[in-house]
Design a protein around this motif. Structure first.
Motif, PDB file in Angstrom:
ATOM      1  N   CYS A  63       2.540  -8.377 -14.828  1.00 59.66           N
ATOM      2  CA  CYS A  63       2.478  -7.441 -13.709  1.00 59.66           C
ATOM      3  C   CYS A  63       3.153  -8.090 -12.507  1.00 59.66           C
ATOM      4  CB  CYS A  63       1.030  -7.099 -13.368  1.00 59.66           C
ATOM      5  SG  CYS A  63       0.141  -6.217 -14.677  1.00 59.66           S
ATOM      6  N   GLY A  64       3.277  -7.355 -11.417  1.00 59.54           N
ATOM      7  CA  GLY A  64       3.909  -7.956 -10.249  1.00 59.54           C
ATOM      8  C   GLY A  64       3.822  -7.094  -9.017  1.00 59.54           C
ATOM      9  N   ARG A  65       4.441  -7.608  -7.968  1.00 65.05           N
ATOM     10  CA  ARG A  65       4.462  -6.908  -6.688  1.00 65.05           C
ATOM     11  C   ARG A  65       5.660  -7.402  -5.886  1.00 65.05           C
ATOM     12  NH1 ARG A  65       2.239  -4.384  -2.370  1.00 65.05           N
ATOM     13  NH2 ARG A  65       2.331  -5.445  -0.362  1.00 65.05           N
ATOM     14  N   GLN A 111      -0.376  -9.466   5.344  1.00 60.44           N
ATOM     15  CA  GLN A 111      -1.349  -9.279   6.417  1.00 60.44           C
ATOM     16  C   GLN A 111      -2.759  -9.392   5.843  1.00 60.44           C
ATOM     17  OE1 GLN A 111       0.917  -6.971   5.532  1.00 60.44           O
ATOM     18  NE2 GLN A 111       2.120  -6.291   7.293  1.00 60.44           N
ATOM     19  N   PRO A 112      -3.549 -10.343   6.308  1.00 56.52           N
ATOM     20  CA  PRO A 112      -4.897 -10.529   5.753  1.00 56.52           C
ATOM     21  C   PRO A 112      -5.810  -9.336   5.983  1.00 56.52           C
ATOM     22  CG  PRO A 112      -4.574 -11.889   7.709  1.00 56.52           C
ATOM     23  CD  PRO A 112      -3.237 -11.339   7.350  1.00 56.52           C
ATOM     24  N   TRP A 113      -5.493  -8.503   6.992  1.00 58.90           N
ATOM     25  CA  TRP A 113      -6.335  -7.335   7.253  1.00 58.90           C
ATOM     26  C   TRP A 113      -6.038  -6.187   6.299  1.00 58.90           C
ATOM     27  CZ3 TRP A 113      -2.749  -3.692   8.474  1.00 58.90           C
ATOM     28  CH2 TRP A 113      -1.585  -4.110   9.133  1.00 58.90           C
ATOM     29  N   LYS A 114      -4.963  -6.297   5.525  1.00 61.67           N
ATOM     30  CA  LYS A 114      -4.698  -5.284   4.500  1.00 61.67           C
ATOM     31  C   LYS A 114      -5.532  -5.614   3.273  1.00 61.67           C
ATOM     32  CE  LYS A 114      -0.496  -2.883   5.519  1.00 61.67           C
ATOM     33  NZ  LYS A 114       0.716  -2.269   4.956  1.00 61.67           N
ATOM     34  N   ARG A 115      -6.409  -4.720   2.908  1.00 59.18           N
ATOM     35  CA  ARG A 115      -7.358  -5.009   1.838  1.00 59.18           C
ATOM     36  C   ARG A 115      -6.880  -4.542   0.470  1.00 59.18           C
ATOM     37  NH1 ARG A 115     -12.782  -2.811   5.005  1.00 59.18           N
ATOM     38  NH2 ARG A 115     -12.137  -3.523   7.093  1.00 59.18           N
ATOM     39  N   LEU A 116      -5.871  -3.691   0.438  1.00 61.83           N
ATOM     40  CA  LEU A 116      -5.337  -3.189  -0.828  1.00 61.83           C
ATOM     41  C   LEU A 116      -3.859  -3.551  -0.960  1.00 61.83           C
ATOM     42  CD1 LEU A 116      -6.921   0.400  -0.968  1.00 61.83           C
ATOM     43  CD2 LEU A 116      -7.627  -1.627  -2.257  1.00 61.83           C
ATOM     44  N   SER A 117      -3.424  -3.752  -2.191  1.00 65.67           N
ATOM     45  CA  SER A 117      -2.021  -4.060  -2.474  1.00 65.67           C
ATOM     46  C   SER A 117      -1.550  -3.199  -3.640  1.00 65.67           C
ATOM     47  CB  SER A 117      -1.851  -5.539  -2.841  1.00 65.67           C
ATOM     48  OG  SER A 117      -2.275  -6.383  -1.791  1.00 65.67           O
ATOM     49  N   TRP A 118      -0.285  -2.798  -3.579  1.00 67.83           N
ATOM     50  CA  TRP A 118       0.327  -2.020  -4.654  1.00 67.83           C
ATOM     51  C   TRP A 118       0.971  -2.982  -5.644  1.00 67.83           C
ATOM     52  CZ3 TRP A 118       0.280   3.422  -4.606  1.00 67.83           C
ATOM     53  CH2 TRP A 118      -0.290   3.984  -3.457  1.00 67.83           C
ATOM     54  N   VAL A 119       0.702  -2.781  -6.916  1.00 64.09           N
ATOM     55  CA  VAL A 119       1.299  -3.623  -7.954  1.00 64.09           C
ATOM     56  C   VAL A 119       1.901  -2.735  -9.038  1.00 64.09           C
ATOM     57  CG1 VAL A 119      -0.307  -5.521  -7.514  1.00 64.09           C
ATOM     58  CG2 VAL A 119      -0.854  -3.839  -9.265  1.00 64.09           C
ATOM     59  N   PHE A 145      -7.000  -7.463 -14.028  1.00 63.43           N
ATOM     60  CA  PHE A 145      -6.702  -7.734 -12.624  1.00 63.43           C
ATOM     61  C   PHE A 145      -7.521  -6.848 -11.683  1.00 63.43           C
ATOM     62  CE2 PHE A 145      -3.646  -8.204  -8.986  1.00 63.43           C
ATOM     63  CZ  PHE A 145      -3.682  -9.588  -8.931  1.00 63.43           C
ATOM     64  N   GLY A 146      -8.250  -5.906 -12.240  1.00 60.28           N
ATOM     65  CA  GLY A 146      -9.076  -5.031 -11.409  1.00 60.28           C
ATOM     66  C   GLY A 146      -8.304  -3.918 -10.737  1.00 60.28           C
ATOM     67  N   CYS A 147      -7.184  -3.531 -11.347  1.00 57.91           N
ATOM     68  CA  CYS A 147      -6.358  -2.465 -10.768  1.00 57.91           C
ATOM     69  C   CYS A 147      -6.904  -1.088 -11.131  1.00 57.91           C
ATOM     70  CB  CYS A 147      -4.927  -2.548 -11.291  1.00 57.91           C
ATOM     71  SG  CYS A 147      -4.051  -4.049 -10.874  1.00 57.91           S
ATOM     72  N   GLU A 186       2.383   2.949 -11.099  1.00 60.92           N
ATOM     73  CA  GLU A 186       1.975   2.117  -9.971  1.00 60.92           C
ATOM     74  C   GLU A 186       0.453   2.038  -9.915  1.00 60.92           C
ATOM     75  OE1 GLU A 186       3.444   3.709  -6.300  1.00 60.92           O
ATOM     76  OE2 GLU A 186       2.683   5.728  -6.662  1.00 60.92           O
ATOM     77  N   TYR A 187      -0.022   0.912  -9.382  1.00 61.00           N
ATOM     78  CA  TYR A 187      -1.447   0.615  -9.374  1.00 61.00           C
ATOM     79  C   TYR A 187      -1.855   0.073  -8.009  1.00 61.00           C
ATOM     80  CZ  TYR A 187      -0.584   0.666 -14.429  1.00 61.00           C
ATOM     81  OH  TYR A 187      -0.193   1.021 -15.689  1.00 61.00           O
ATOM     82  N   LEU A 188      -3.155   0.149  -7.738  1.00 63.39           N
ATOM     83  CA  LEU A 188      -3.729  -0.443  -6.534  1.00 63.39           C
ATOM     84  C   LEU A 188      -4.677  -1.562  -6.941  1.00 63.39           C
ATOM     85  CD1 LEU A 188      -4.425   2.759  -4.434  1.00 63.39           C
ATOM     86  CD2 LEU A 188      -3.080   0.797  -3.643  1.00 63.39           C
ATOM     87  N   ALA A 189      -4.615  -2.659  -6.198  1.00 63.61           N
ATOM     88  CA  ALA A 189      -5.485  -3.802  -6.455  1.00 63.61           C
ATOM     89  C   ALA A 189      -6.015  -4.329  -5.131  1.00 63.61           C
ATOM     90  CB  ALA A 189      -4.718  -4.906  -7.183  1.00 63.61           C
TER      91      ALA A 189
END
Length: 271
Positions: A65-67, A83-91, A141-143, A250-253
């Motif tokens: 997987c990747g981002r 940004q540490p305040w961003k709690r979600l990431s797209w992978v 990965f918990g996505c 696309e996924y959210l993690a």
């Protein structure tokens, strides 16, 4: 030249140059090699049958997987989202990686759903981009798949303090197009997003959403600003480009440090 010799020479050149960067040097042996070899293959720009077969072998051996990570400061590339305040990431998952071979850096950015206008604005602002790849599967990965249901679930998980306000507006956000919602807002949501939270008070952070009414415009701007749900998002679990062509899954993690992801490696994207 035999493709195995070519790949070996290329790999040695890339590793010697430091182009492929490891989040954790201790993971060079084992799983890290899989992600690093994929980046080597992509960097080669080669789409010969033998290279494609090698990629299929890697993906069969272990899911990758990747981002694509973006930020201004080289030292900030320590998390999935800088940004540490961003709690979600797209992978993205292995289906995206299969499509990367033969594409340049901009091509893979378009594949994963970056719009031309957004990407050009970021580049003009001096933002740098890296491609990070790591050996894991989306479930481990918990996505969650980036459908409307998956988005709502992940926002509730990551932003419990505003989950009720978001959930209340999701039926309208799901049923109306981004263009319709932006028309109701009366301003350009992308423009506000690009200005940032420090410049434009219409930028909606989690803290601002907590303090505000939580109308549909504020919630949609929050999803854009804090969660990366841009204008191209359709909620069917796939990326889409500016021409409306469906791309890859696309996924959210949950955002996390790269050093916490075993085998994670990255490479600079030349845009």
């Amino acid at each position: 030249m035999d493709i195995h010799i070519k790949r070996h020479r290329l790999r040695q050149e890339i590793l010697a140059s430091g182009a492929v960067q490891e989040a954790d040097q201790g993971h060079r042996d084992g799983v890290c090699n899989l992600a690093a070899e994929f980046l080597d293959l992509w960097n080669s720009g080669v789409t010969e049958t033998a290279v494609v077969k090698r990629l299929e072998y890697l993906l069969a051996k272990r899911t990758l997987c990747g981002r694509i990570i973006h930020g201004k400061d080289d030292g900030a590339f320590v998390r999935l989202s800088v940004q540490p305040w961003k709690r979600l990431s797209w992978v993205f998952g292995p289906d995206a990686l299969r499509t990367f071979l033969g594409k340049d850096a901009r091509g893979i950015c378009m594949t994963v759903g970056f719009g031309d206008e957004w990407l050009d604005a970021k580049l003009q602002a001096g933002v740098k981009f890296k491609l990070a790849v790591f050996p894991t599967d989306v479930d481990t990965f918990g996505c969650e798949r980036a459908t409307w249901d998956g988005l709502e679930s992940m926002v509730s998980r990551a932003y419990p303090e505003v989950a009720e306000k978001v959930t209340a507006r999701m039926p309208q956000i799901r049923s109306e197009s981004f263009r319709e919602l932006q028309s109701q807002a009366g301003y350009d949501m992308l423009e506000v997003n690009l200005k940032g939270r420090e410049v434009d008070t219409r930028y909606v952070s989690a803290a601002r959403l907590q303090q505000r009414e939580g109308n549909v415009t504020e919630v949609r701007q929050f999803l854009f600003d804090e969660c990366g749900v841009r204008n191209l998002f359709t909620g069917d679990g796939y990326t889409v480009d500016d021409a409306g062509i469906k791309g890859v899954a696309e996924y959210l993690a949950i955002n996390r440090a790269l050093a916490e992801i075993p085998g994670c490696v990255s490479v600079d994207l030349k845009l």
